[in-house]
Design an enzyme around this catalytic site. Structure first.
Site, PDB file in Angstrom:
ATOM      1  N   ASN A  37       0.772  -1.177   0.154  1.00  0.00           N
ATOM      2  CA  ASN A  37      -0.013  -0.049  -0.030  1.00  0.00           C
ATOM      3  C   ASN A  37       0.852   1.413   0.209  1.00  0.00           C
ATOM      4  O   ASN A  37       1.876   1.456   0.914  1.00  0.00           O
ATOM      5  CB  ASN A  37      -1.113  -0.088   1.090  1.00  0.00           C
ATOM      6  CG  ASN A  37      -1.955   0.911   1.117  1.00  0.00           C
ATOM      7  OD1 ASN A  37      -2.125   1.767   0.427  1.00  0.00           O
ATOM      8  ND2 ASN A  37      -3.035   0.591   2.044  1.00  0.00           N
ATOM      9  N   HIS A 122     -14.642  -5.598  12.083  1.00  0.00           N
ATOM     10  CA  HIS A 122     -14.202  -4.450  12.637  1.00  0.00           C
ATOM     11  C   HIS A 122     -15.517  -3.686  12.740  1.00  0.00           C
ATOM     12  O   HIS A 122     -16.399  -3.363  12.002  1.00  0.00           O
ATOM     13  CB  HIS A 122     -13.816  -3.499  11.338  1.00  0.00           C
ATOM     14  CG  HIS A 122     -12.250  -4.011  10.966  1.00  0.00           C
ATOM     15  ND1 HIS A 122     -11.378  -2.977  10.410  1.00  0.00           N
ATOM     16  CD2 HIS A 122     -11.734  -5.131  11.673  1.00  0.00           C
ATOM     17  CE1 HIS A 122     -10.253  -3.744  10.167  1.00  0.00           C
ATOM     18  NE2 HIS A 122     -10.294  -4.856  10.917  1.00  0.00           N
ATOM     19  N   ARG A 147     -13.356  -6.281  16.415  1.00  0.00           N
ATOM     20  CA  ARG A 147     -12.159  -5.136  16.845  1.00  0.00           C
ATOM     21  C   ARG A 147     -13.042  -3.900  17.072  1.00  0.00           C
ATOM     22  O   ARG A 147     -13.729  -3.433  16.281  1.00  0.00           O
ATOM     23  CB  ARG A 147     -11.376  -5.015  15.723  1.00  0.00           C
ATOM     24  CG  ARG A 147     -10.134  -4.326  16.041  1.00  0.00           C
ATOM     25  CD  ARG A 147      -9.286  -4.380  14.713  1.00  0.00           C
ATOM     26  NE  ARG A 147      -9.664  -2.872  14.027  1.00  0.00           N
ATOM     27  CZ  ARG A 147      -8.923  -2.050  13.012  1.00  0.00           C
ATOM     28  NH1 ARG A 147      -7.600  -2.708  12.768  1.00  0.00           N
ATOM     29  NH2 ARG A 147      -9.322  -1.159  12.547  1.00  0.00           N
ATOM     30  N   TYR A 159      -7.156   6.867  13.356  1.00  0.00           N
ATOM     31  CA  TYR A 159      -7.076   5.685  12.604  1.00  0.00           C
ATOM     32  C   TYR A 159      -8.237   4.672  12.764  1.00  0.00           C
ATOM     33  O   TYR A 159      -8.892   4.180  13.893  1.00  0.00           O
ATOM     34  CB  TYR A 159      -5.744   4.768  13.094  1.00  0.00           C
ATOM     35  CG  TYR A 159      -5.914   3.257  12.771  1.00  0.00           C
ATOM     36  CD1 TYR A 159      -5.466   3.121  11.463  1.00  0.00           C
ATOM     37  CD2 TYR A 159      -6.382   2.378  13.315  1.00  0.00           C
ATOM     38  CE1 TYR A 159      -5.549   1.758  11.164  1.00  0.00           C
ATOM     39  CE2 TYR A 159      -6.364   1.215  12.978  1.00  0.00           C
ATOM     40  CZ  TYR A 159      -5.950   0.843  11.901  1.00  0.00           C
ATOM     41  OH  TYR A 159      -6.059  -0.539  11.538  1.00  0.00           O
ATOM     42  N   ASP A 212      -6.720  -2.318  18.039  1.00  0.00           N
ATOM     43  CA  ASP A 212      -5.514  -1.916  17.322  1.00  0.00           C
ATOM     44  C   ASP A 212      -4.872  -0.612  17.808  1.00  0.00           C
ATOM     45  O   ASP A 212      -5.686   0.479  17.398  1.00  0.00           O
ATOM     46  CB  ASP A 212      -5.800  -1.972  15.754  1.00  0.00           C
ATOM     47  CG  ASP A 212      -4.656  -1.741  14.882  1.00  0.00           C
ATOM     48  OD1 ASP A 212      -3.339  -1.942  15.508  1.00  0.00           O
ATOM     49  OD2 ASP A 212      -4.541  -2.210  13.934  1.00  0.00           O
ATOM     50  N   HIS A 214      -2.227   0.253  16.614  1.00  0.00           N
ATOM     51  CA  HIS A 214      -1.430   0.952  15.685  1.00  0.00           C
ATOM     52  C   HIS A 214      -0.134   1.609  16.005  1.00  0.00           C
ATOM     53  O   HIS A 214       0.080   2.733  15.287  1.00  0.00           O
ATOM     54  CB  HIS A 214      -2.489   1.933  14.948  1.00  0.00           C
ATOM     55  CG  HIS A 214      -2.271   1.638  13.365  1.00  0.00           C
ATOM     56  ND1 HIS A 214      -1.632   2.579  12.343  1.00  0.00           N
ATOM     57  CD2 HIS A 214      -2.794   0.679  12.382  1.00  0.00           C
ATOM     58  CE1 HIS A 214      -1.651   1.786  11.361  1.00  0.00           C
ATOM     59  NE2 HIS A 214      -2.338   0.833  11.058  1.00  0.00           N
ATOM     60  N   GLU A 238      -3.631  -5.250  19.625  1.00  0.00           N
ATOM     61  CA  GLU A 238      -2.772  -5.355  18.605  1.00  0.00           C
ATOM     62  C   GLU A 238      -1.663  -4.104  18.331  1.00  0.00           C
ATOM     63  O   GLU A 238      -2.120  -2.848  18.732  1.00  0.00           O
ATOM     64  CB  GLU A 238      -3.742  -5.417  17.251  1.00  0.00           C
ATOM     65  CG  GLU A 238      -2.754  -5.444  15.668  1.00  0.00           C
ATOM     66  CD  GLU A 238      -3.832  -5.596  14.630  1.00  0.00           C
ATOM     67  OE1 GLU A 238      -5.024  -5.572  14.888  1.00  0.00           O
ATOM     68  OE2 GLU A 238      -3.321  -5.092  13.689  1.00  0.00           O
ATOM     69  N   GLU A 264       1.868  -7.273  11.263  1.00  0.00           N
ATOM     70  CA  GLU A 264       1.430  -7.053   9.844  1.00  0.00           C
ATOM     71  C   GLU A 264       2.490  -6.504   8.858  1.00  0.00           C
ATOM     72  O   GLU A 264       2.408  -6.517   7.739  1.00  0.00           O
ATOM     73  CB  GLU A 264       0.066  -6.200   9.947  1.00  0.00           C
ATOM     74  CG  GLU A 264       0.271  -4.757  10.479  1.00  0.00           C
ATOM     75  CD  GLU A 264      -1.107  -4.202  10.629  1.00  0.00           C
ATOM     76  OE1 GLU A 264      -2.088  -4.764  10.923  1.00  0.00           O
ATOM     77  OE2 GLU A 264      -1.015  -2.834  10.188  1.00  0.00           O
ATOM     78  N   ARG A 285       0.674 -11.714  13.504  1.00  0.00           N
ATOM     79  CA  ARG A 285      -0.246 -11.265  12.469  1.00  0.00           C
ATOM     80  C   ARG A 285       0.337 -11.196  11.237  1.00  0.00           C
ATOM     81  O   ARG A 285       0.297 -10.181  10.380  1.00  0.00           O
ATOM     82  CB  ARG A 285      -0.823  -9.968  13.025  1.00  0.00           C
ATOM     83  CG  ARG A 285      -1.655 -10.228  14.071  1.00  0.00           C
ATOM     84  CD  ARG A 285      -2.334  -8.981  14.733  1.00  0.00           C
ATOM     85  NE  ARG A 285      -2.707  -8.136  13.381  1.00  0.00           N
ATOM     86  CZ  ARG A 285      -3.683  -8.241  12.713  1.00  0.00           C
ATOM     87  NH1 ARG A 285      -4.546  -9.030  12.705  1.00  0.00           N
ATOM     88  NH2 ARG A 285      -3.842  -7.230  11.651  1.00  0.00           N
ATOM     89  N   HIS A 314      -3.040 -10.771   8.971  1.00  0.00           N
ATOM     90  CA  HIS A 314      -3.509  -9.624   8.719  1.00  0.00           C
ATOM     91  C   HIS A 314      -4.680  -9.662   7.715  1.00  0.00           C
ATOM     92  O   HIS A 314      -4.527 -10.577   6.704  1.00  0.00           O
ATOM     93  CB  HIS A 314      -2.156  -8.640   8.123  1.00  0.00           C
ATOM     94  CG  HIS A 314      -2.682  -7.327   7.804  1.00  0.00           C
ATOM     95  ND1 HIS A 314      -1.871  -6.413   7.024  1.00  0.00           N
ATOM     96  CD2 HIS A 314      -3.560  -6.373   8.765  1.00  0.00           C
ATOM     97  CE1 HIS A 314      -2.317  -5.214   7.224  1.00  0.00           C
ATOM     98  NE2 HIS A 314      -3.344  -5.282   7.867  1.00  0.00           N
ATOM     99  N   ASP A 318      -6.415  -3.881   2.055  1.00  0.00           N
ATOM    100  CA  ASP A 318      -5.213  -3.506   1.178  1.00  0.00           C
ATOM    101  C   ASP A 318      -4.821  -4.766   0.677  1.00  0.00           C
ATOM    102  O   ASP A 318      -3.443  -4.826  -0.153  1.00  0.00           O
ATOM    103  CB  ASP A 318      -4.396  -2.430   1.393  1.00  0.00           C
ATOM    104  CG  ASP A 318      -3.971  -2.563   2.845  1.00  0.00           C
ATOM    105  OD1 ASP A 318      -4.186  -3.302   3.623  1.00  0.00           O
ATOM    106  OD2 ASP A 318      -2.861  -2.035   3.170  1.00  0.00           O
ATOM    107  N   GLU A 341      -8.558 -11.707  10.574  1.00  0.00           N
ATOM    108  CA  GLU A 341      -9.172 -10.471  10.531  1.00  0.00           C
ATOM    109  C   GLU A 341      -9.940 -10.418   9.142  1.00  0.00           C
ATOM    110  O   GLU A 341      -9.484 -11.213   8.148  1.00  0.00           O
ATOM    111  CB  GLU A 341      -8.122  -9.363  10.176  1.00  0.00           C
ATOM    112  CG  GLU A 341      -8.586  -7.988  10.320  1.00  0.00           C
ATOM    113  CD  GLU A 341      -7.526  -6.945  10.217  1.00  0.00           C
ATOM    114  OE1 GLU A 341      -6.489  -7.470   9.839  1.00  0.00           O
ATOM    115  OE2 GLU A 341      -7.503  -5.723  10.611  1.00  0.00           O
ATOM    116  N   TRP A 405       2.266   6.372  12.227  1.00  0.00           N
ATOM    117  CA  TRP A 405       0.965   6.434  11.987  1.00  0.00           C
ATOM    118  C   TRP A 405       0.206   5.218  12.295  1.00  0.00           C
ATOM    119  O   TRP A 405       0.836   4.182  12.175  1.00  0.00           O
ATOM    120  CB  TRP A 405       0.904   6.766  10.411  1.00  0.00           C
ATOM    121  CG  TRP A 405      -0.685   6.500  10.041  1.00  0.00           C
ATOM    122  CD1 TRP A 405      -1.685   7.430  10.163  1.00  0.00           C
ATOM    123  CD2 TRP A 405      -1.303   5.552   9.401  1.00  0.00           C
ATOM    124  NE1 TRP A 405      -2.942   7.050   9.806  1.00  0.00           N
ATOM    125  CE2 TRP A 405      -2.491   5.720   9.319  1.00  0.00           C
ATOM    126  CE3 TRP A 405      -0.892   4.197   8.797  1.00  0.00           C
ATOM    127  CZ2 TRP A 405      -3.501   4.872   8.664  1.00  0.00           C
ATOM    128  CZ3 TRP A 405      -1.731   3.567   8.087  1.00  0.00           C
ATOM    129  CH2 TRP A 405      -3.000   3.779   8.101  1.00  0.00           C
TER     130      TRP A 405
END
Ligand code: GCO
Ligand code: MG
Length: 405
Positions: A37, A122, A147, A159, A212, A214, A238, A264, A285, A314, A318, A341, A405
């Protein structure tokens, strides 16, 4: 059975996908996903210029040797672009072997260890109320695990809360550049603990809950969050913190019994070797597309099984349906399966390009019995949705410092 031709397609049915098609001298073909991605064309160049010319004329059955040739045989090892290129070739060769054998790939891995693959959905929302209403919807549709992500009050974008309203392209306007987002750990802490407190009282104790982070917390902050979330019994937390330094997870682990998941963005076993063998995590993951394909994921999963770490691939939007298929075959076989997921089978244009017979019922996914990976790719349909440059967002703290991010 020689590799005769390898084609690379980049299509954008809502977001970009890099798809590899390996065709053999017997006319059998296999598909692989090489999507990174925001860096899609780098993988295309890697494949076209550096990988494909070395593979023409090789025996398509020698999956392991081709994997070793591309990994060990090259002086420049690892890295996301390199490993995505290797992964796509590897998936395509497993697809071919399955088609030649007349068997779905999970049969070549060792057969079924379970009837279905447990999924987590999600639930996102602009408010805790909205997140929990979405979670209830998933539970009433039969999902056993959800999640939860909710917008952080005081931050413009959070996010995981883009919902159906926008995608990253819309955030980028007509001249794509990475959207900039702001992050505040204190604001996040207040929100996330409240989210899970309300979630347990509204959803009860039977549904599995996940979250998550992130990678936005430092190790000691993650340790604190893990402790604060213990009463709400998460299936896993996560990406609690970045683990470029894998020892960071020792700190988190020493302080909390909240189960931890990561992987991931990992490209090889080496990125998670210490995490796994020290049992600092509970779920690994990795994605077939980003960690070197089915051959590599099988090896990571076998290594992880020795240390009670479960595979939880994961499953973001994407990753193309070819990657989802690879995960479905791995998940159906792997003894140490955790959870998959799942964000649905995508929009209409995606389903026009990629066709498959995987099914979802009551929060479980069922593998396709078609030989190989079980995904078809419509090249004509793909041409209708050409590549569009796009980036993932970047994140800054409120004082302007760059953050994860
Ligand atoms: C997830 C991931 C994704 C990533 C995305 C980046 O857990 O599904 O964190 O949402 O952000 O795949 O390309
Ligand atoms: Mg994630």
């Amino acid at each position: 059975m020689k590799i005769e031709k390898i084609d690379v397609f980049v299509s954008c049915p809502g977001r970009n996908f890099v798809t590899v098609k390996v065709t053999t001298s017997d006319g059998v073909y296999g598909l692989g996903d090489a999507t990174v991605n925001g860096r899609e064309q780098a993988v295309v160049a890697m494949l076209q210029e550096h990988v494909i010319p070395c593979l023409i004329g090789r025996d398509a059955h020698n999956i392991e040797d081709i994997w070793q040739y591309l990994y060990r045989g090259v002086y420049w090892r690892r890295g996301p672009i390199n490993m995505a290129a290797i992964a796509a070739i590897d998936m395509a060769l497993w697809d071919i072997k399955g088609k030649v054998a007349g068997l779905p790939v999970y049969q070549l891995l060792g057969g079924k260890s379970r009837q279905g693959v447990t999924l987590y959905a999600h639930a996102n929302g602009e408010s805790i109320e909205q997140t929990l209403a979405n979670a209830e919807q998933h539970v009433s549709n039969g999902f056993k695990a959800v999640r939860l992500q909710s917008a952080v009050p005081g931050l413009e974008v959070t996010y995981g809360v883009l919902g159906d309203k926008k995608d990253y392209f819309e955030l980028q306007g007509s001249r794509p550049l990475p959207p900039e987002e702001t992050w505040s750990t204190p604001k996040y802490f207040d929100l996330v603990v409240e989210l899970f407190e309300q979630a347990r009282s509204r959803l009860g104790n039977q549904v599995q809950l996940l979250h998550d982070v992130h990678s936005r917390l430092t190790p000691i902050e993650s340790a604190r969050l893990g402790k604060l979330l213990e009463p709400y019994n998460l299936l896993f937390l996560e990406d609690a913190s970045i683990a470029e330094n894998q020892t960071a997870y020792k700190t988190i682990r020493q302080h909390t019994t909240t189960p931890l998941a990561i992987g991931e963005t990992y490209n090889t076993l080496w990125d998670c070797k210490d995490l796994i063998q020290n049992q600092w995590i509970d779920y690994i993951r990795v994605a077939a597309t980003h960690a070197g394909g089915i051959t590599a994921l099988k090896r990571i999963a076998d290594f992880a099984s020795v240390f009670n770490v479960q595979l939880a691939p994961h499953g973001a939007p994407d990753l193309s349906p070819v990657c989802f298929a690879a995960h479905m075959h791995l998940n159906t076989w792997v003894p140490n399966f955790g959870i998959q997921e799942f964000v649905g089978f995508g929009n209409e244009s995606l389903r026009e390009i990629f066709q498959h017979e995987f099914t979802v019922q009551n929060g479980m996914a069922y593998v396709s019995e078609a030989p190989g990976l079980g995904v078809e790719f419509d090249e004509q349909a793909a041409l209708k949705y050409p590549y569009k440059r796009s980036y993932l967002p970047v994140s800054r703290l409120e004082d302007g410092s760059m953050w994860h991010w």
